[in-house]
Every structure is written in structure tokens, then in C-alpha cells.
Design an enzyme around this catalytic site. Structure first.
Site: not given
Length: 351
Positions: A135, A289, A318
Site C-alpha cells: 500500500s 483489491d 486490499h
């Protein structure tokens, strides 16, 4: 495991041109640097995490996990703007003697990497054997591999991207609007904007999971229910949970920082910037995601020269990058066993 705070004696210049004095960086280390100094694993953490990677990435990092202190010297630094030991909006501004709050200077992913570089110099780390992040952590890792291509030997990018998308920016702006709607955000108190932060976290959760995740984990058994649904109480609980450990000001600034992510800025475009990476690179995407769609990791794979790609099947969207540690261990193990250039690594979940 050791937690320390590094205090930088110079003035830290940001990409904007503004400067921070008395910069401090909280960090954890695990294990020891070996004789050849080639066992460094540097972890870049995500938005609201901290430098204790053994706490939030259990199963991948730990005494009996793939990344362990017997084999590796693991370093994780709390990022600029985050309230877990590093200079952030609640820190004291030396110029005024008062907390910064909304006078804190805007900063970028590159500025976070600049702070990592200062810490690496302090720790006398020359080369980084493995740089890993998911991320926002992956955004940092990609930037660092471009800034210092010779230093980073192996790069692992998980559920991340080369440039933050309009979709991701829209999610972040929606969260900031929630914080902005809380008038206490402008009161300049440590708990200012708490109700807004709670709402912002609720919005964010929708991007971290997906329809299927909620359909299974928050489904009601009783058909007659009219109120107090599981999904509603879950959102409220998770929002309150973040409020109890974080602050609205750090969240605001770090969401802005994520929006700024664009490896192509002042580098003749994204593809040119990615071509500068020399590290053997593993790019991992999560099929479910919705915040960092799989297309973004496929793009990284196509444009980073020595790269391999793996796609994870995960129920968790995610957040799978934090939860699916068994699958991550399998693909990372495969990555280091093979010539990876242009390779797509196929994964099977073990029984």
C-alpha cells in the site's frame, strides 16, 4: 527487538522547499547486521501502522517466520507525519514552542524516503538486501528504489502503485471532508477532529475490503431485524478503534501525502522513472483489491526491468496484504529461488 528514536541534528528540507528542524524518527530493529552487511530487510509501513512490524505483520515477520531475526537485520521506521515516535503534526514546533497541528508543512512520499535515508546513514547501512512495503509502504519502496537504484538489491511491492489514482484520491478526499466537517478539527487540540476521524475510518474500510467480505462477515441471520445491523456496528467499532490510537491531523496529512505519489514527477514520466529501478523486483497484486486494483500492479510489472509478478486470490480485498501471510511467504520463497525477469509466479494455497 529494539525501539529507538533517532534525532537528526540538521535541517530537513522537504520537496516543497520548507524545512523541519529537530526531526526525530522512531524505529524498530530486529536481529543483527551480519559480517558481510548483506542481510538488511527494510520494511516500509502503510498509512496508520507503526514501526513494530512484528506486531502488525505477524506470520511474515517474526521469530519463526520467513523474515526472522536469526537470518535478517530487519529495520522498520515510523514514517514522517505518523504519531508513533516520528515528527508529526502533534509534535512541538521549535519556532513557536507549541504543537504544529495544521501549520505542519505538507510533505510527500519522497520526503518520507528522505527521512528513511537519514536513518539508514545513522545506522551505517550501505546496501539494502530487501526493501518491502504494501500500500503506502509500497509507494515508499518504489520511490526509494528509483532514488537509489544501486543501493536496493531486491524490491517487493505489494498492493501498491506507481502513481496514486483518481479513485484513490477521491477516497482520501472523502475522508478529509468527513474530518473537515468536524469543527473541533480546527480547535488545535490533540483530540481535535475525533468524530470526523471516526467517520473517515469508516469510509476507508469500504475500500480496504469489498462487497463479498461484508456479505460473509457481516451478514445477518435474522430476517426480521430493522436496526443495529452487524455492518453498522462494525463500522462504528472500527472507527472508534482508530480514534483511540491515532489523531486526525496525522491522518489528514498522510492522506495528502499518499495523493502526492507519482514516481514520474520531474522524471520525464512514470515509465521512464520505473525503468531506473535496478533491483530484482517482485510485484504482488490482490485480485479482489478495489483500492489498488490489480491493473496497477500489472503496470508496475510491465515497466520495471527485472521484475516478476504474482496475483493473490484473497477474500479480504486490499487488507489481504496484511492477512494472507501464508500466500505471501510462498510467493516470496518462489521469487528468491528463480530467475525472475518477466516471470509470472503461479500460487496455490496449501492445505
Amino acid at each position: 527487538m529494539d525501539f529507538e528514536i533517532f534525532k537528526y541534528q540538521g535541517s530537513f528540507k522537504l520537496e516543497s522547499g520548507r524545512e523541519l528542524s529537530e526531526l526525530q524518527i522512531g524505529f524498530h530493529t530486529y536481529g543483527t547486521l551480519n559480517k558481510n552487511a548483506d542481510n538488511v530487510v527494510w520494511v516500509c509501513h502503510a498509512l496508520t501502522a507503526n514501526s513494530d512490524v512484528y506486531d502488525w505483520w505477524k506470520g511474515l515477520f517474526g521469530d519463526n517466520n520467513y523474515f526472522n531475526p536469526d537470518e535478517h537485520f530487519v529495520v522498520c521506521a515510523n514514517i514522517l507525519g505518523s504519531p508513533y515516535g516520528t515528527t508529526n503534526p502533534l509534535s512541538i514546533d521549535p519556532a513557536t514552542g507549541q504543537p504544529y497541528y495544521l501549520s505542519f508543512p505538507q510533505f510527500t512520499i519522497r520526503d518520507i524516503v528522505g527521512a528513511h535515508q537519514l536513518l539508514a546513514a545513522h545506522l551505517k547501512i550501505k546496501n539494502i538486501h530487501i526493501l518491502i512495503g504494501g500500500s503506502l509502504g509500497g509507494q515508499q519502496a518504489a520511490e526509494w528504489a528509483i532514488i537509489e537504484p544501486e543501493r536496493i538489491k531486491n524490491l517487493i511491492l505489494i498492493a501498491s502503485n506507481a502513481k496514486h489514482s483518481p479513485w484513490g484520491i477521491a477516497f482520501n478526499e472523502s475522508q478529509r471532508l468527513a474530518i473537515d466537517a468536524d469543527s473541533t478539527f480546527y480547535s488545535n487540540t490533540p483530540d481535535g477532529g475525533s468524530k470526523g476521524l471516526k467517520a473517515a475510518r469508516s469510509i476507508a474500510l469500504l475500500s480496504y475490503r469489498n462487497y463479498k467480505t461484508y456479505a460473509v462477515t457481516q451478514q445477518e441471520e435474522a430476517d426480521a431485524l430493522l436496526d443495529n445491523f452487524k455492518a453498522a456496528t462494525y463500522q462504528s467499532y472500527q472507527g472508534e478503534k482508530l480514534v483511540n490510537r491515532y489523531n486526525a491531523y496525522s491522518y489528514w496529512y498522510l492522506s495528502k501525502c499518499m495523493d502526492s505519489h507519482n514516481v514520474g514527477r520531474n522524471r520525464h514520466g512514470v515509465e521512464k522513472a520505473l525503468s531506473l529501478i535496478k533491483a530484482r523486483t517482485l510485484v504482488i497484486g490482490i485480485k479482489s483489491d478495489v483500492l489498488f486494483p490489480i491493473e496497477e500492479q500489472q503496470y508496475l510489472f510491465r515497466h520495471i526491468p527485472k521484475s516478476a509478478f504474482a496475483e493473490l486470490e484473497s477474500f479480504y480485498g486490499h487488507d489481504g496484504f496484511l492477512i494472507e501471510t501464508e500466500l505471501l511467504t510462498n510467493v516470496i520463497t518462489s521469487f528468491f529461488k528463480t530467475d525472475v525477469k518477466g516471470k509470472i509466479i503461479e500460487l496455490q494455497r496449501t492445505a
